[in-house]
Scaffold this active site. Structure first.
Site, mmCIF file in Angstrom:
data_model
loop_
_atom_site.group_PDB
_atom_site.id
_atom_site.type_symbol
_atom_site.label_atom_id
_atom_site.label_comp_id
_atom_site.label_asym_id
_atom_site.label_seq_id
_atom_site.Cartn_x
_atom_site.Cartn_y
_atom_site.Cartn_z
ATOM 1 N N CYS A 1 14.030 -4.836 37.608
ATOM 2 C CA CYS A 1 14.391 -6.136 37.061
ATOM 3 C C CYS A 1 15.916 -6.256 37.111
ATOM 4 C CB CYS A 1 13.902 -6.261 35.628
ATOM 5 S SG CYS A 1 14.500 -7.763 34.842
ATOM 6 N N GLU B 1 -3.406 -12.519 1.491
ATOM 7 C CA GLU B 1 -2.187 -12.813 2.256
ATOM 8 C C GLU B 1 -1.187 -13.530 1.352
ATOM 9 O OE1 GLU B 1 -0.751 -12.526 5.495
ATOM 10 O OE2 GLU B 1 0.779 -13.738 4.513
ATOM 11 N N CYS C 1 2.039 -1.257 13.165
ATOM 12 C CA CYS C 1 2.838 -1.556 14.360
ATOM 13 C C CYS C 1 4.114 -0.723 14.337
ATOM 14 C CB CYS C 1 3.135 -3.049 14.458
ATOM 15 S SG CYS C 1 3.884 -3.734 12.991
ATOM 16 N N TYR D 1 -3.081 -8.085 3.915
ATOM 17 C CA TYR D 1 -2.037 -8.560 4.844
ATOM 18 C C TYR D 1 -2.728 -9.296 6.006
ATOM 19 C CZ TYR D 1 0.632 -4.699 2.648
ATOM 20 O OH TYR D 1 1.232 -3.824 1.779
ATOM 21 N N CYS E 1 13.337 -6.250 27.181
ATOM 22 C CA CYS E 1 12.510 -5.076 27.424
ATOM 23 C C CYS E 1 13.340 -4.032 28.166
ATOM 24 C CB CYS E 1 11.271 -5.444 28.246
ATOM 25 S SG CYS E 1 11.572 -5.697 30.004
ATOM 26 N N ASP F 1 -3.041 -4.330 7.559
ATOM 27 C CA ASP F 1 -2.234 -4.564 8.767
ATOM 28 C C ASP F 1 -0.876 -5.099 8.311
ATOM 29 O OD1 ASP F 1 -1.309 -5.109 11.312
ATOM 30 O OD2 ASP F 1 -2.537 -6.886 11.610
#
Ligand code: SAH
Length: 384
Positions: free
Chosen positions: A7, A263, A338, A242, A16, A311
């Site tokens: 890239c 939530e 995550c 969550y 990225c 989550d």
């Protein structure tokens, strides 16, 4: 597996790190990163990568600016406010990139001024494309600094003519001096002002401001792992903590007795309720509350759950959450993370309350970026 891609913008755009290593090497690094953080708690299965790890982003954003007299669209160069005009990004959806190129061309041919952050003058600020990978619907959001949008009708007509795949065009007005892309006001210029996608067999409405996972294919891989880990029989009461717009809980609802989504964000709860209704799911309820407080309140009323799914955001959860989860006495906890680093810290909190990690599965949701998702199954330690 695909080859290393070169890239020209690497090190400049910051989106990225493609080209630094092969995708296979990257997956091996992510696997090691997960193992370093949680390997001492349980077995970590091999990370699920993408067969084709390119052009996966279903949400593509570009900022507008001018170089001399020419309008350009691109990303801010890492750490600066210089715009790098990006073409042919390897991780973004290709149709979205083509629409951004046409919109930039139209700004030039209609001679519309782009917004200048320093002077606060000009109109066109950003463009955001969202594509529903399953239904192929495409939403174009043009963010303007003021309600006036010169040549609005001709602009939208021309954009649609060149891209008949567009299903809706929205003007979003953001007059604030802010790094946020979207303002609060949306004006549909063409179509319904939202798109719909199908995920895990369920239909979700996506508005300009809605949260929606950006890699649809891997989201389904992730949710499948979470559903498998929960080992549902149809009799369970599940807490989806969550829960956001309710995607995970809804994907589990047909395999459980009932689901309670908890939530903190009121708008997300509203969207979650509308999504459940649209899909005729009647055994899911959404509560607008702090997940820890809600489970504590449940336990005070002698209510319990069979499965707790969580989550949380990248910052992870808290020791208080782990204690509150233990109070509702689930036989299993499914943690979707995550961030392997906060996950490692949190597994220790759960261990202290009697829940032991049994097995983990990594899923690569964001190829060529420093992120990895992990599903962990925890269950209550056998009492000896
Ligand atoms: N499970 C969802 C969204 C996960 S993002 C999905 O996959 O789509 C994490 C969510 O946790 C956000 O929607 C955020 O608003 C919510 N949140 C953050 N702190 C919370 C808390 N203390 N209690 C309940 N929800 C919380």
């Amino acid at each position: 597996m695909a080859d290393i891609q070169e890239c020209p913008y690497v090190n400049r755009c910051g989106g990225c790190h493609i080209g630094m290593e092969s995708y296979e090497e990257e997956l091996a690094h992510k696997q090691k990163w997960i193992e370093e953080n949680i390997g001492k708690y349980c077995r970590v299965n091999a990370i699920s990568g993408m067969y084709y790890p390119y052009h996966y982003r279903n949400k593509v954003h570009a900022v507008f600016g001018h170089i001399k007299d020419e309008a350009i669209a691109g990303m801010y160069e890492e750490g600066t406010h210089n715009i790098v005009p990006i073409k042919d990004c390897f991780i973004e959806d290709k149709q979205a990139a083509a629409i951004i190129e046409t919109a930039t061309h139209l700004i030039n041919s209609f001679k519309i001024w782009t917004y200048n952050e320093d002077t606060g003058r000009g109109v066109m600020r950003h463009i955001l494309i969202r594509k529903a990978m399953s239904t192929k619907q495409i939403m174009v959001v043009i963010v303007t600094a003021c309600p006036e949008f010169p040549h609005k009708n001709n602009f939208t007509d021309e954009l649609r003519k060149r891209h008949p795949e567009i299903t809706t065009i929205v003007q979003n007005i953001n007059g604030q001096d802010t790094t946020m892309v979207l303002g609060e006001r949306n004006k549909p210029l063409y179509g319904d002002g939202y798109i719909e996608d199908v995920l895990c067999g369920l239909r979700f409405r996506i508005s300009p401001n809605s949260f929606y996972q950006i890699n649809s294919a891997q989201t389904q891989v992730l949710y499948k792992k979470a559903i498998q880990a929960a080992a549902l029989t149809g009799n369970e009461t599940i807490i989806d903590a969550y829960c956001g717009i309710g995607t995970i809980g809804m994907a589990m609802a047909s395999k459980a007795d009932k689901v309670i989504g908890v939530e903190l964000n009121a708008q997300a709860v509203k969207d979650a309720k509308a999504n459940a209704k649209r899909n005729n799911i009647n055994n899911i309820h959404f509560i607008n509350a702090d997940a820890t407080e809600y489970m504590t309140h449940m336990s005070e009323n002698d209510r319990r759950a069979d499965v707790v799914v969580l989550d949380p955001p990248r910052s992870g959860t808290t020791e208080e959450f782990a204690k509150a989860a233990a109070l509702v006495k689930p036989s299993r906890i499914v943690y979707i993370s995550c961030n392997p680093e906060t996950l490692g810290r949190d597994l220790e909190y759960f261990r202290k309350t009697g829940y032991k990690a049994q097995e983990a599965w990594g899923v690569d949701m964001f190829p060529f970026t420093d992120n990895a998702e992990v599903v962990v199954l925890l269950s209550v330690e056998a009492i000896i």
